[in-house]
Scaffold this motif. Sequence first.
Motif, short mmCIF file in Angstrom:
data_model
loop_
_atom_site.label_atom_id
_atom_site.label_comp_id
_atom_site.label_asym_id
_atom_site.label_seq_id
_atom_site.Cartn_x
_atom_site.Cartn_y
_atom_site.Cartn_z
N ASP A 13 47.93 51.85 44.92
CA ASP A 13 47.54 50.85 45.91
C ASP A 13 46.91 49.67 45.20
O ASP A 13 46.81 49.63 43.97
N ARG A 14 46.43 48.71 46.00
CA ARG A 14 45.84 47.51 45.42
C ARG A 14 44.84 46.90 46.38
O ARG A 14 44.90 47.11 47.59
N GLU A 15 43.93 46.13 45.82
CA GLU A 15 43.09 45.19 46.55
C GLU A 15 43.40 43.82 45.95
O GLU A 15 43.24 43.64 44.74
N ASN A 16 43.82 42.88 46.78
CA ASN A 16 44.36 41.65 46.23
C ASN A 16 44.15 40.49 47.19
O ASN A 16 44.37 40.63 48.40
N ASP A 17 43.70 39.35 46.66
CA ASP A 17 43.62 38.11 47.41
C ASP A 17 44.83 37.27 47.01
O ASP A 17 44.87 36.75 45.88
N PRO A 18 45.83 37.11 47.86
CA PRO A 18 47.05 36.40 47.48
C PRO A 18 46.84 34.93 47.16
O PRO A 18 47.74 34.30 46.60
N GLN A 19 45.69 34.38 47.50
CA GLN A 19 45.41 33.00 47.12
C GLN A 19 45.15 32.86 45.63
O GLN A 19 45.27 31.78 45.07
N TYR A 20 44.78 33.97 44.99
CA TYR A 20 44.47 33.94 43.57
C TYR A 20 45.58 34.53 42.71
O TYR A 20 45.80 34.10 41.57
N ALA A 21 46.29 35.52 43.20
CA ALA A 21 47.33 36.17 42.40
C ALA A 21 48.22 36.97 43.34
O ALA A 21 47.85 37.28 44.47
N ARG A 22 49.39 37.31 42.86
CA ARG A 22 50.27 38.22 43.58
C ARG A 22 50.79 39.26 42.60
O ARG A 22 51.18 38.93 41.47
N PRO A 23 50.80 40.52 42.98
CA PRO A 23 51.30 41.57 42.08
C PRO A 23 52.77 41.35 41.76
O PRO A 23 53.55 40.89 42.59
N ASP B 4 38.48 60.85 36.83
CA ASP B 4 38.94 62.22 37.15
C ASP B 4 40.26 62.56 36.48
O ASP B 4 40.97 63.47 36.94
N GLY B 5 40.63 61.82 35.43
CA GLY B 5 41.88 62.09 34.73
C GLY B 5 43.11 61.85 35.57
O GLY B 5 44.21 62.25 35.18
N ALA B 6 42.94 61.17 36.73
CA ALA B 6 44.07 61.06 37.66
C ALA B 6 44.29 59.66 38.22
O ALA B 6 45.38 59.35 38.68
N ILE B 7 43.27 58.79 38.18
CA ILE B 7 43.40 57.46 38.76
C ILE B 7 43.13 56.41 37.68
O ILE B 7 42.05 56.39 37.09
N LEU B 8 44.12 55.56 37.44
CA LEU B 8 43.99 54.44 36.52
C LEU B 8 43.76 53.18 37.34
O LEU B 8 44.57 52.85 38.21
N THR B 9 42.68 52.47 37.05
CA THR B 9 42.34 51.25 37.77
C THR B 9 42.37 50.06 36.82
O THR B 9 41.68 50.06 35.79
N LEU B 10 43.17 49.08 37.14
CA LEU B 10 43.23 47.83 36.38
C LEU B 10 42.53 46.75 37.19
O LEU B 10 42.92 46.49 38.33
N SER B 11 41.52 46.14 36.60
CA SER B 11 40.68 45.19 37.33
C SER B 11 40.81 43.79 36.76
O SER B 11 40.66 43.58 35.55
N PHE B 12 41.06 42.82 37.65
CA PHE B 12 41.18 41.41 37.31
C PHE B 12 40.19 40.63 38.18
O PHE B 12 40.57 40.02 39.19
N PRO B 13 38.90 40.66 37.83
CA PRO B 13 37.87 40.11 38.72
C PRO B 13 38.06 38.64 39.08
O PRO B 13 37.87 38.25 40.23
N LEU B 14 38.42 37.81 38.10
CA LEU B 14 38.56 36.39 38.38
C LEU B 14 39.76 36.10 39.28
O LEU B 14 39.82 35.06 39.93
N LEU B 15 40.71 37.03 39.32
CA LEU B 15 41.88 36.89 40.20
C LEU B 15 41.70 37.68 41.50
O LEU B 15 42.64 37.76 42.30
N LYS B 16 40.51 38.26 41.67
CA LYS B 16 40.20 39.03 42.87
C LYS B 16 41.28 40.08 43.17
O LYS B 16 41.75 40.23 44.30
N THR B 17 41.66 40.80 42.11
CA THR B 17 42.75 41.77 42.22
C THR B 17 42.40 43.05 41.48
O THR B 17 41.88 43.01 40.36
N THR B 18 42.68 44.17 42.13
CA THR B 18 42.58 45.49 41.51
C THR B 18 43.85 46.27 41.80
O THR B 18 44.31 46.32 42.95
N LEU B 19 44.45 46.84 40.75
CA LEU B 19 45.64 47.68 40.90
C LEU B 19 45.27 49.11 40.52
O LEU B 19 44.59 49.34 39.52
N ARG B 20 45.72 50.07 41.33
CA ARG B 20 45.45 51.48 41.01
C ARG B 20 46.76 52.24 40.85
O ARG B 20 47.74 52.00 41.55
#
Length: 272
Positions: free
Chosen positions: A165-175, A248-264
């Motif tokens: 899943d993701r948390e994303n502000d499309p005004q700053y970035a798009r996956p 927990d050895g199961a969830i990888l989170t990539l964080s892009f704070p300045l782009l207001k985006t998190t990918l899991r």
Amino acid sequence: MAGIGERPGLAPAYWGLDLVAEEDTFKLSLRHGNSAFGDIHDRRQSILTLTYGAEVLYQEDVKGFESSSGVYNTLRLEIDRENQKLRLSGGGKRVTELSELPFIDKGCPLQARLWSRGELTVSSLYLETNLSPSRALASKWSASALTEYFKDSKDEVEGYWRYLDRENDPQYARPGGRYLLALVKSEDEAGGYDIVYVDGAEVHRNEWRPMMLKGHLRPTIFLGHYNLEWIDSTFEPIDRDIHASISDGAILTLSFPLLKTTLRFSRMPLGQ
């Protein structure tokens, strides 16, 4: 080019570019002259010729070139190895694409040279080499080799990770897509893990090919936390103010704070 004024036939002075391969040479030349000197139907000519060894690949009387002494013309010869194309461009006041020919890439290195038959004044000469993304980001892995490697791996980080899943502000970035990634221990001095693209690209989907590098995870002093180096969907590197974590050895989170985006991403059991 000096000595190319009005005259019967083609001027003895002309110039061109060579791309020298191991087996033979691509030779692009520009030669001026008159079609019927002294006749009412006479016109100036600019003959552009491309040869490969003894074979003439292209020869045309091309418009757009300046055909008097003391003026400048431009020639450009481009080889696109990714798309197997050879492109000819040129002109006087404006450079335009003149022809595109099929090109069979034999993988050999090329050397460039500028030459003339007569007095040539050179204003500028450029040689540019750009690797296609698939070559520049190629990893050593194949899909089968990576799967076999994971079968024997005891590292809890190594393996396949599927978009969750993701948390994303499309005004700053798009996956760039819903990626399937592989994490494999890096062999370079910085250590950590290589992020290998497997599938799921939506932006530039035809250019993202399996087993290309998508980035790196570099270890920090904190357990389960990494500095992130990421290649975005347009092949631009991002390595500042971004980070990654594994919980927990199961969830990888990539964080892009300045782009207001998190990918899991979730870790896939081997065999799925």
